[in-house]
Design a protein around this motif. Sequence first.
Motif, PDB file in Angstrom:
ATOM      1  N   LEU A  71       0.857  -1.187   0.000  1.00  0.00           N
ATOM      2  CA  LEU A  71       0.000   0.000   0.000  1.00  0.00           C
ATOM      3  C   LEU A  71       0.887   1.228   0.000  1.00  0.00           C
ATOM      4  O   LEU A  71       1.779   1.356   0.831  1.00  0.00           O
ATOM      5  N   ALA A  72       0.647   2.134  -0.949  1.00  0.00           N
ATOM      6  CA  ALA A  72       1.436   3.357  -1.061  1.00  0.00           C
ATOM      7  C   ALA A  72       0.771   4.481  -0.280  1.00  0.00           C
ATOM      8  O   ALA A  72      -0.439   4.701  -0.393  1.00  0.00           O
ATOM      9  N   ASP A  73       1.565   5.171   0.525  1.00  0.00           N
ATOM     10  CA  ASP A  73       1.105   6.338   1.277  1.00  0.00           C
ATOM     11  C   ASP A  73       1.436   7.565   0.428  1.00  0.00           C
ATOM     12  O   ASP A  73       2.597   7.975   0.342  1.00  0.00           O
ATOM     13  N   LEU A  74       0.415   8.152  -0.229  1.00  0.00           N
ATOM     14  CA  LEU A  74       0.617   9.203  -1.226  1.00  0.00           C
ATOM     15  C   LEU A  74       0.117  10.555  -0.722  1.00  0.00           C
ATOM     16  O   LEU A  74      -0.758  10.632   0.146  1.00  0.00           O
ATOM     17  N   HIS A  75       0.691  11.602  -1.307  1.00  0.00           N
ATOM     18  CA  HIS A  75       0.241  12.964  -1.034  1.00  0.00           C
ATOM     19  C   HIS A  75      -1.199  13.134  -1.512  1.00  0.00           C
ATOM     20  O   HIS A  75      -1.671  12.433  -2.409  1.00  0.00           O
ATOM     21  N   ALA A  76      -1.903  14.105  -0.918  1.00  0.00           N
ATOM     22  CA  ALA A  76      -3.321  14.300  -1.245  1.00  0.00           C
ATOM     23  C   ALA A  76      -3.529  14.717  -2.697  1.00  0.00           C
ATOM     24  O   ALA A  76      -4.612  14.514  -3.252  1.00  0.00           O
ATOM     25  N   ASP A  77      -2.515  15.304  -3.343  1.00  0.00           N
ATOM     26  CA  ASP A  77      -2.661  15.707  -4.744  1.00  0.00           C
ATOM     27  C   ASP A  77      -2.501  14.546  -5.712  1.00  0.00           C
ATOM     28  O   ASP A  77      -2.665  14.723  -6.923  1.00  0.00           O
ATOM     29  N   LEU A  78      -2.142  13.369  -5.205  1.00  0.00           N
ATOM     30  CA  LEU A  78      -2.084  12.161  -6.020  1.00  0.00           C
ATOM     31  C   LEU A  78      -3.298  11.300  -5.692  1.00  0.00           C
ATOM     32  O   LEU A  78      -3.684  11.173  -4.530  1.00  0.00           O
ATOM     33  N   ALA A  79      -3.900  10.722  -6.714  1.00  0.00           N
ATOM     34  CA  ALA A  79      -5.089   9.889  -6.509  1.00  0.00           C
ATOM     35  C   ALA A  79      -4.731   8.688  -5.629  1.00  0.00           C
ATOM     36  O   ALA A  79      -3.711   8.019  -5.885  1.00  0.00           O
ATOM     37  N   PRO A  80      -5.518   8.401  -4.589  1.00  0.00           N
ATOM     38  CA  PRO A  80      -5.218   7.245  -3.738  1.00  0.00           C
ATOM     39  C   PRO A  80      -5.324   5.943  -4.503  1.00  0.00           C
ATOM     40  O   PRO A  80      -6.145   5.804  -5.408  1.00  0.00           O
ATOM     41  N   GLN A  81      -4.476   4.991  -4.115  1.00  0.00           N
ATOM     42  CA  GLN A  81      -4.428   3.699  -4.779  1.00  0.00           C
ATOM     43  C   GLN A  81      -4.814   2.596  -3.791  1.00  0.00           C
ATOM     44  O   GLN A  81      -4.490   2.672  -2.612  1.00  0.00           O
ATOM     45  N   PRO A  82      -5.500   1.567  -4.252  1.00  0.00           N
ATOM     46  CA  PRO A  82      -5.891   0.471  -3.354  1.00  0.00           C
ATOM     47  C   PRO A  82      -4.692  -0.405  -3.014  1.00  0.00           C
ATOM     48  O   PRO A  82      -3.610  -0.288  -3.601  1.00  0.00           O
ATOM     49  N   VAL A  83      -4.913  -1.283  -2.044  1.00  0.00           N
ATOM     50  CA  VAL A  83      -3.880  -2.265  -1.682  1.00  0.00           C
ATOM     51  C   VAL A  83      -3.667  -3.209  -2.863  1.00  0.00           C
ATOM     52  O   VAL A  83      -4.622  -3.707  -3.458  1.00  0.00           O
ATOM     53  N   ARG A  84      -2.416  -3.441  -3.201  1.00  0.00           N
ATOM     54  CA  ARG A  84      -2.082  -4.298  -4.340  1.00  0.00           C
ATOM     55  C   ARG A  84      -1.386  -5.550  -3.821  1.00  0.00           C
ATOM     56  O   ARG A  84      -0.409  -5.478  -3.076  1.00  0.00           O
TER      57      ARG A  84
END
Length: 437
Positions: free
Chosen positions: A91-104
């Motif tokens: 799971l990637a912890d991304l900045h709010a300006d990047l679209a959230p990604q699901p667990v892969r």
Amino acid sequence: MIYPTPRAVALVAAGFPVALLPALVHPRLWGLWLVAAALSAIAIGLDALLAPAPRGVSMEIDVPGQLPIGEAGAARVSIAGVRGARALEVLADLHADLAPQPVRGIQPGPDGRAELEIPLLARRRGRPTVDALWLRWQGPLGLAGRRRRVEVARAISVVPNLRPVRAAAFRYFGARELSAGVQVERFLGDGSEFEALVEYVPGLDPRAISWKASARHRELLCQEFRAERNHQVVLALDTGHLVAEPLEGVPRLDHAVSSALLLAYVSLRLGDRVGLYAFDRAARAWAEPQGGLGSFARLQTLSAQLAYSTEETNFTLGLAELSTRLRRRSLVVVFTEFVDTVTAELMIENLSRLARRQLVVFVSLRDPGLDAAALAAPHRVGDVYRSVVAADFVRERERVLARLRRMGIQCVDAAPGQVSAQLVNRYLDIKRREQIA
């Protein structure tokens, strides 16, 4: 950190009532459930010991340095040291300006290595970061899980998307002409700039006959004209809070930047001089109009630095400041947004004042969702209310555009996917008709 998996919880939950069955046969057999609980704890502990230790898990990540807004990129992740693990999840912890990604999830190879790509989709320009990666895996029995957080802290430069600009440039000019530097559209037969002398044939305008040249060459010659070049085009971008709102997942400002860059490229290719001006509460950026394709990089860099503002747009100050910077008649393309007739009053007043000396093209983005809501068939009472409100907004928008057209301002109001083509076609028509001079 060690934690029980859903499989372990289900095993204990199912085994507890089974372990209590002997107590129903004889009261002295109640202790068998303790044995079952101990066996379950031993199985979970053994699975945790067999699972790869977090200290032995290593990870490498390759994050793109640059990402166009609205386009999907990918971060490539390589994981090692997870031999014997099952159900590896990332799971990637991304900045709010990047679209959230699901667990892969991914299955490690026999050598304990795994590779995967994490999609990255930027919502706004700037420098968002990939903050960290969470790794989670289970032991061979699937009863105990372990996790680890790996710090990343990599920044990505999100820039305007130039792919539509390149695609449209090839569509308007063609690959051969772009590589050879040939001017494709010369607007022969229109305009006021002399192009060549051609032999007169029936059907040509007799008023274009050059009698002096005909006398010298002893044959009837006709003058051919083309549209004048070296006009001045200024792209005025509103950076206020209304254009910072997203439309189809991308801020309106970035849709406007893409359209402005496409128009800038076409204008430079056709020999005009292009400048850029940005404003909200005050002037934010200014680039003097310059000619030549070499100035396109300057416009691209300046537009990438435009910040999203939360300020109310001051059209009086912004457009008055622009008027003082223009020393000759220019084509001013204003990219902005409005809500209704009340909030648009100052905008209309100042645009009309600007249009007295300049040729103004007003560009706004139409929300397809608003049109769909106004025309949608209602199924509930709430749908009727929503449709009526949406239809009121659409009507008020048309009133504002009609007022601008009556003032001599040309308007381009289209959906994000259509505004660039309509804007370029409007510019070509203006140039062909010599309306800037």
